[in-house]
Design a protein around this motif. Structure first.
Motif, PDB file in Angstrom:
ATOM      1  N   GLU A  49       0.797  -1.225   0.000  1.00 24.56           N
ATOM      2  CA  GLU A  49       0.000   0.000   0.000  1.00 24.56           C
ATOM      3  C   GLU A  49       0.831   1.278   0.000  1.00 24.56           C
ATOM      4  OE1 GLU A  49      -2.880  -0.108   3.094  1.00 24.56           O
ATOM      5  OE2 GLU A  49      -3.547  -2.138   2.631  1.00 24.56           O
ATOM      6  N   TYR A  50       2.027   1.249   0.610  1.00 23.53           N
ATOM      7  CA  TYR A  50       2.761   2.499   0.817  1.00 23.53           C
ATOM      8  C   TYR A  50       4.164   2.516   0.219  1.00 23.53           C
ATOM      9  CZ  TYR A  50      -0.919   3.002   4.275  1.00 23.53           C
ATOM     10  OH  TYR A  50      -2.122   3.055   4.893  1.00 23.53           O
ATOM     11  N   ALA A  51       4.574   1.413  -0.435  1.00 23.50           N
ATOM     12  CA  ALA A  51       5.928   1.405  -0.979  1.00 23.50           C
ATOM     13  C   ALA A  51       6.100   2.463  -2.069  1.00 23.50           C
ATOM     14  CB  ALA A  51       6.268   0.024  -1.533  1.00 23.50           C
ATOM     15  N   ALA A  52       5.027   2.755  -2.829  1.00 27.95           N
ATOM     16  CA  ALA A  52       5.129   3.710  -3.920  1.00 27.95           C
ATOM     17  C   ALA A  52       5.287   5.143  -3.439  1.00 27.95           C
ATOM     18  CB  ALA A  52       3.900   3.610  -4.818  1.00 27.95           C
ATOM     19  N   VAL A  53       4.909   5.442  -2.210  1.00 30.19           N
ATOM     20  CA  VAL A  53       4.982   6.816  -1.703  1.00 30.19           C
ATOM     21  C   VAL A  53       5.922   6.918  -0.510  1.00 30.19           C
ATOM     22  CG1 VAL A  53       2.676   7.384  -2.515  1.00 30.19           C
ATOM     23  CG2 VAL A  53       2.958   6.384  -0.263  1.00 30.19           C
ATOM     24  N   ARG A  54       6.843   5.981  -0.378  1.00 32.82           N
ATOM     25  CA  ARG A  54       7.777   6.023   0.758  1.00 32.82           C
ATOM     26  C   ARG A  54       8.770   7.154   0.601  1.00 32.82           C
ATOM     27  NH1 ARG A  54      12.693   4.157   2.522  1.00 32.82           N
ATOM     28  NH2 ARG A  54      12.720   3.361   4.668  1.00 32.82           N
ATOM     29  N   ASP A 127      10.746  13.301 -10.676  1.00 38.42           N
ATOM     30  CA  ASP A 127      10.418  14.073 -11.866  1.00 38.42           C
ATOM     31  C   ASP A 127       9.042  14.715 -11.769  1.00 38.42           C
ATOM     32  OD1 ASP A 127      12.794  13.470 -12.948  1.00 38.42           O
ATOM     33  OD2 ASP A 127      12.062  11.760 -14.138  1.00 38.42           O
ATOM     34  N   GLY A 128       8.220  14.183 -10.924  1.00 40.55           N
ATOM     35  CA  GLY A 128       6.890  14.784 -10.809  1.00 40.55           C
ATOM     36  C   GLY A 128       5.834  13.798 -11.174  1.00 40.55           C
ATOM     37  N   GLY A 129       5.403  12.972 -10.241  1.00 43.69           N
ATOM     38  CA  GLY A 129       4.317  12.055 -10.483  1.00 43.69           C
ATOM     39  C   GLY A 129       3.148  12.454  -9.637  1.00 43.69           C
ATOM     40  N   GLN A 130       2.066  11.809  -9.822  1.00 41.91           N
ATOM     41  CA  GLN A 130       0.871  12.130  -9.054  1.00 41.91           C
ATOM     42  C   GLN A 130       0.952  11.384  -7.737  1.00 41.91           C
ATOM     43  OE1 GLN A 130      -2.586  11.775 -11.284  1.00 41.91           O
ATOM     44  NE2 GLN A 130      -3.901  12.759  -9.814  1.00 41.91           N
ATOM     45  N   ILE A 131       1.706  11.964  -6.772  1.00 43.97           N
ATOM     46  CA  ILE A 131       2.015  11.289  -5.514  1.00 43.97           C
ATOM     47  C   ILE A 131       1.593  12.188  -4.376  1.00 43.97           C
ATOM     48  CG2 ILE A 131       3.865  10.393  -4.057  1.00 43.97           C
ATOM     49  CD1 ILE A 131       5.400   9.741  -6.576  1.00 43.97           C
ATOM     50  N   VAL A 132       0.971  11.615  -3.391  1.00 46.63           N
ATOM     51  CA  VAL A 132       0.676  12.308  -2.146  1.00 46.63           C
ATOM     52  C   VAL A 132       1.278  11.469  -1.048  1.00 46.63           C
ATOM     53  CG1 VAL A 132      -1.112  13.146  -0.605  1.00 46.63           C
ATOM     54  CG2 VAL A 132      -1.408  13.320  -3.062  1.00 46.63           C
ATOM     55  N   ALA A 133       2.303  11.974  -0.361  1.00 51.05           N
ATOM     56  CA  ALA A 133       3.038  11.195   0.631  1.00 51.05           C
ATOM     57  C   ALA A 133       3.078  11.949   1.949  1.00 51.05           C
ATOM     58  CB  ALA A 133       4.453  10.907   0.132  1.00 51.05           C
ATOM     59  N   PHE A 134       3.274  11.223   3.021  1.00 51.21           N
ATOM     60  CA  PHE A 134       3.323  11.795   4.355  1.00 51.21           C
ATOM     61  C   PHE A 134       4.394  11.085   5.149  1.00 51.21           C
ATOM     62  CE2 PHE A 134       1.852  13.987   7.991  1.00 51.21           C
ATOM     63  CZ  PHE A 134       1.941  13.119   9.062  1.00 51.21           C
ATOM     64  N   GLN A 135       5.317  11.855   5.769  1.00 53.56           N
ATOM     65  CA  GLN A 135       6.335  11.299   6.632  1.00 53.56           C
ATOM     66  C   GLN A 135       6.156  11.874   8.017  1.00 53.56           C
ATOM     67  OE1 GLN A 135      10.289  11.661   5.194  1.00 53.56           O
ATOM     68  NE2 GLN A 135      10.047  10.045   3.676  1.00 53.56           N
ATOM     69  N   GLU A 136       6.281  11.011   9.003  1.00 53.70           N
ATOM     70  CA  GLU A 136       5.979  11.436  10.358  1.00 53.70           C
ATOM     71  C   GLU A 136       7.038  12.399  10.897  1.00 53.70           C
ATOM     72  OE1 GLU A 136       4.680   9.436  14.621  1.00 53.70           O
ATOM     73  OE2 GLU A 136       5.412   8.215  12.969  1.00 53.70           O
ATOM     74  N   GLN A 137       8.341  12.186  10.523  1.00 54.84           N
ATOM     75  CA  GLN A 137       9.396  13.029  11.084  1.00 54.84           C
ATOM     76  C   GLN A 137       9.279  14.462  10.580  1.00 54.84           C
ATOM     77  OE1 GLN A 137      10.019  10.134   9.593  1.00 54.84           O
ATOM     78  NE2 GLN A 137      11.135   8.791  11.015  1.00 54.84           N
ATOM     79  N   SER A 138       9.014  14.615   9.261  1.00 58.25           N
ATOM     80  CA  SER A 138       9.050  15.952   8.678  1.00 58.25           C
ATOM     81  C   SER A 138       7.700  16.631   8.636  1.00 58.25           C
ATOM     82  CB  SER A 138       9.620  15.880   7.264  1.00 58.25           C
ATOM     83  OG  SER A 138       8.761  15.114   6.459  1.00 58.25           O
ATOM     84  N   LYS A 139       6.619  15.849   8.800  1.00 58.90           N
ATOM     85  CA  LYS A 139       5.269  16.388   8.692  1.00 58.90           C
ATOM     86  C   LYS A 139       5.081  17.154   7.377  1.00 58.90           C
ATOM     87  CE  LYS A 139       3.830  15.077  12.778  1.00 58.90           C
ATOM     88  NZ  LYS A 139       5.015  14.309  13.179  1.00 58.90           N
TER      89      LYS A 139
END
Length: 490
Positions: A49-54, A127-139
């Protein structure tokens, strides 16, 4: 030495007591959780589920502010301008105290253990894909870039491809033009003369009647069976007609003398279906004894007993090429037989209900089978499944027939008569037969169907003791009679 005997009740109570003593200590406790299994399970889910937006794009690394090319796509304009109550309370109370560093949980450790993406994958994501990602450390919240994604992952943004399903040909609707009465019981079977001059019907009144195809007049009544006549076949090379019934009898009628000249003995119960081989002098019959018997037409001897079904053999079709015999049964299976060895070539288990009817296309190397769950089409010689028909008749289908124009008719127990386009599996006309005056509504079942040799007339045998004849509406056009709308499968 005397052996101490105990009753069944005493032994059972002793076993119950031992079981209670054995498991009473940990009764009600939950099973221990296997940490290794839980870790593997979580790792698989996170990878899927999340490997693509890690990995975030380069602009969203920790400590960097995303750069934008236009003021309309900045992060500030995309974030919702809603002041949360918690944020307002934090501003009023002053700078927040540093929270205690919590101990890393197993789930956090598993997330961090996911293998990093390759450089190529990282560069493609940067390069710019349609990605929405969230990292806990950086918020950090990644925004949607303007460049379209090469691999969209949402069905909402994927352009739907046009269906490759074949579109049905337009067929003129069929209409009832003649009702024939004469039988005193259910009309169970029908066969058309190869010369297209007459047809014969078998009934539950134990008679076989021969009718003129053009006028519908009764020409002859044959008696000899002592139970319902469930199957009929007319030989294309001999002046013979074959009949079978629930009296376990298989008869050969000489149509020059209108008499029975041969009996084929061997069935242990009622005979439900029969078929003639198109090129050999061979007759196949199937019945409630769960076998299909192959008879030599002239010598009356049984050449093969095709065993393998677990229930009544209720439908048989035959052809000149292998597989030369195909049987359908109440055990929900279809068997393709090698007539040279008398053994099964293939067993088809696609149906979930009894296969009561089958028909072979006169031009293609395909056949269709009907059951209460669906109508399915197969390609020969291996019996590969092609597709289901696009509609469900939702009844027990007793009979089906197809002509050279690719029109298939199926008759059901509830009186429904549906017409299908063979190529696409689309039902273009749905009819409900009407019972004769004086009959019950429950007697509207269609028990047998047959096209004439030309394929322009359809004959149906019904439970209200009548025979109905149908033909195409000659005045119909695609504009005046468009038929049932076609909806291809998604």
């Amino acid at each position: 030495m005397e052996v101490e005997t105990k009753t069944v009740k005493a032994v059972t109570l002793q076993s119950l007591k031992r079981t209670l003593d054995l498991f009473q200590g940990n009764y009600g406790q939950r099973l221990p959780i296997d940490e290794e299994s839980q870790r593997r399970n979580l790792k698989c889910k996170i990878n899927d589920e999340y490997a693509a937006v890690r990995d975030l794009p380069a602009d969203f690394q920790v400590g960097k502010r995303p750069t934008t090319t236009a003021p309309s796509t900045s992060t500030d304009s995309l974030l919702p301008k809603i002041a949360l109550p918690e944020a307002i309370a934090a501003l009023k109370s002053g700078p927040a105290k540093p929270a205690k560093e919590e101990k890393r949980s197993d789930i956090q450790r598993i997330i961090e253990d996911i293998p990093a993406k390759s450089d190529a994958a990282a560069s493609s994501s940067s390069d710019g894909g349609q990605i929405v990602a969230f990292q806990e450390q950086s918020k950090a919240l990644a925004t949607i870039n303007e460049k379209p994604s090469s691999n969209p992952t949402s069905a909402a943004v994927i352009k739907r491809m046009p269906s490759k399903w074949p579109r049905p040909d337009w067929h003129a609707p069929w209409k009832l033009y003649r009702v024939i009465s004469g039988h005193l019981g259910w009309v169970r079977s029908i066969a058309v003369d190869p010369s297209n001059e007459w047809f014969c019907t078998g009934s539950a009144d134990r008679t076989i009647k021969i009718w003129d195809l053009a006028s519908g007049q009764l020409k002859l009544t044959l008696t000899g069976h002592i139970e319902q006549v469930t199957g009929l076949a007319v030989s294309p090379r001999h002046p013979y007609m074959f009949s079978c019934g629930l009296d376990k009898m298989v008869k050969c009628w000489d149509l020059e003398y209108n008499k029975v000249i041969r009996h084929y003995h061997g069935h242990l119960s009622g005979v439900y279906s029969m078929a003639l081989h198109p090129t050999l002098d061979v007759l196949m019959t199937g019945g409630r004894d769960s076998v299909c018997r192959v008879w030599d037409m002239r010598s009356k001897t049984q050449a093969f007993c095709l065993t393998g079904h677990d229930n009544t053999v209720c439908s048989i079709i035959s052809q000149a090429a292998d597989p030369q015999v195909i049987t359908g049964s109440h055990d929900n299976t279809i068997r393709l037989w090698d007539l040279a060895t008398g053994k099964t070539m293939t067993t088809l288990t696609h149906h979930k209900k009894s296969v009561r009817a089958m028909c072979m296309h006169p031009k293609e190397f395909t056949f269709a089978s009907a059951s209460a769950d669906n109508i399915k089409k197969f390609v020969l010689p291996k019996g590969n499944f092609l597709h289901n028909m696009l509609s469900n008749q939702k009844t027990i289908i007793n009979s089906m027939s197809v002509n050279e124009d690719g029109i298939m008719a199926t008759g059901g127990d509830n009186g429904s008569l549906w017409f299908w386009d063979w190529k696409s599996g689309h039902c273009f006309q749905k009819e409900q037969v009407q019972v004769q005056p004086g009959s019950l509504e429950s007697e509207s079942g269609v028990l047998a169907t047959a096209f004439d040799v030309t394929g322009t007339r359809l004959i149906t045998c019904e439970a209200d003791k009548s025979i109905k004849m149908w033909k195409e509406n000659e005045d119909a056009t695609p504009e005046t009679h468009p038929g049932v709308p076609f909806r291809p499968p998604k």
